[in-house]
Structures are given as C-alpha cells and as structure tokens.
Design a protein around this motif. Structure first.
Motif, PDB file in Angstrom:
ATOM      1  N   PRO A 156       0.829  -1.210   0.000  1.00 10.20           N
ATOM      2  CA  PRO A 156       0.000   0.000   0.000  1.00 10.20           C
ATOM      3  C   PRO A 156       0.861   1.258   0.000  1.00 10.20           C
ATOM      4  O   PRO A 156       1.953   1.279   0.571  1.00 10.20           O
ATOM      5  N   SER A 157       0.360   2.307  -0.633  1.00 14.54           N
ATOM      6  CA  SER A 157       1.084   3.580  -0.679  1.00 14.54           C
ATOM      7  C   SER A 157       1.218   4.161   0.727  1.00 14.54           C
ATOM      8  O   SER A 157       0.486   3.784   1.654  1.00 14.54           O
ATOM      9  N   GLU A 158       2.143   5.096   0.863  1.00 18.91           N
ATOM     10  CA  GLU A 158       2.337   5.760   2.154  1.00 18.91           C
ATOM     11  C   GLU A 158       1.048   6.459   2.590  1.00 18.91           C
ATOM     12  O   GLU A 158       0.660   6.396   3.756  1.00 18.91           O
ATOM     13  N   ALA A 159       0.362   7.114   1.658  1.00 17.86           N
ATOM     14  CA  ALA A 159      -0.893   7.793   1.990  1.00 17.86           C
ATOM     15  C   ALA A 159      -1.942   6.803   2.493  1.00 17.86           C
ATOM     16  O   ALA A 159      -2.669   7.083   3.462  1.00 17.86           O
ATOM     17  N   LEU A 160      -2.019   5.646   1.881  1.00 19.59           N
ATOM     18  CA  LEU A 160      -2.991   4.638   2.302  1.00 19.59           C
ATOM     19  C   LEU A 160      -2.614   4.051   3.655  1.00 19.59           C
ATOM     20  O   LEU A 160      -3.475   3.801   4.502  1.00 19.59           O
ATOM     21  N   ARG A 161      -1.333   3.844   3.879  1.00 20.77           N
ATOM     22  CA  ARG A 161      -0.872   3.350   5.196  1.00 20.77           C
ATOM     23  C   ARG A 161      -1.254   4.339   6.290  1.00 20.77           C
ATOM     24  O   ARG A 161      -1.716   3.948   7.364  1.00 20.77           O
ATOM     25  N   TYR A 184      -6.980  -0.085  -1.488  1.00 21.70           N
ATOM     26  CA  TYR A 184      -5.774  -0.861  -1.832  1.00 21.70           C
ATOM     27  C   TYR A 184      -5.989  -1.630  -3.131  1.00 21.70           C
ATOM     28  O   TYR A 184      -5.125  -1.657  -4.008  1.00 21.70           O
ATOM     29  N   ARG A 185      -7.144  -2.239  -3.278  1.00 19.28           N
ATOM     30  CA  ARG A 185      -7.447  -2.955  -4.522  1.00 19.28           C
ATOM     31  C   ARG A 185      -7.419  -2.006  -5.715  1.00 19.28           C
ATOM     32  O   ARG A 185      -6.944  -2.357  -6.789  1.00 19.28           O
ATOM     33  N   GLY A 197      -4.369  -0.213 -10.646  1.00 23.38           N
ATOM     34  CA  GLY A 197      -3.666   0.828 -11.392  1.00 23.38           C
ATOM     35  C   GLY A 197      -2.162   0.668 -11.426  1.00 23.38           C
ATOM     36  O   GLY A 197      -1.449   1.519 -11.958  1.00 23.38           O
ATOM     37  N   ASN A 198      -1.673  -0.435 -10.872  1.00 22.33           N
ATOM     38  CA  ASN A 198      -0.229  -0.680 -10.792  1.00 22.33           C
ATOM     39  C   ASN A 198       0.160  -1.778 -11.788  1.00 22.33           C
ATOM     40  O   ASN A 198      -0.111  -2.956 -11.535  1.00 22.33           O
TER      41      ASN A 198
END
Length: 77
Positions: free
Chosen positions: A46-51, A68-69, A74-75
C-alpha cells in the motif's frame, strides 16, 4: 497454487516455499539473513498515503481494502 500469509518475524520453514515480503519499509530489527525473504515486493505494498489513512484502525479496514485494490489495479507491476 496456494498462498500462505505469515509474519516476516516468524521463523522460515521448509514448507514456506518462496517467501515474498510485501511492505514499503523493511521490518525494524530484522536482518535480511534472518528474514530469509526471496523477493521484497515493495512496489505491491500500500502507498504511504494509504498506510497513514489506515493507521492500524480495524474500523477502517473495509475502506482500506477497497482503496488498496484500486491501487493494485492501477499498478502495472
């Protein structure tokens, strides 16, 4: 193929198979030798913002999972 989720701090065992760490940060106090990780997949974490959004709050888990999904979709990695 079956997947098994295991904390990286738990000792490695022969039954583990390929060990993949999915986290942006390396676990504190754990050497790479002791972790016995075959692949550190930080780009899938997960991105830092999501964490920061989640902040280990169980009540936010459903929304965390949805976001997260979306990140994973998008990754291309």
């Amino acid at each position: 193929m079956a997947l098994k989720v295991k904390r990286v701090y738990e000792p490695a065992s022969p039954e583990d198979g390929v060990r993949v760490l999915v986290d942006r940060l390396w676990p504190r106090g754990l050497s790479k030798e002791k972790a016995q990780v075959d692949w550190w997949a930080k780009e899938l974490a997960p991105s830092e913002a999501l964490r920061r959004f989640f902040a280990h709050d169980p009540g936010k888990y459903p929304e965390f999972l949805r976001r997260y999904r979306k990140e994973l979709e998008g990754n291309p990695a």
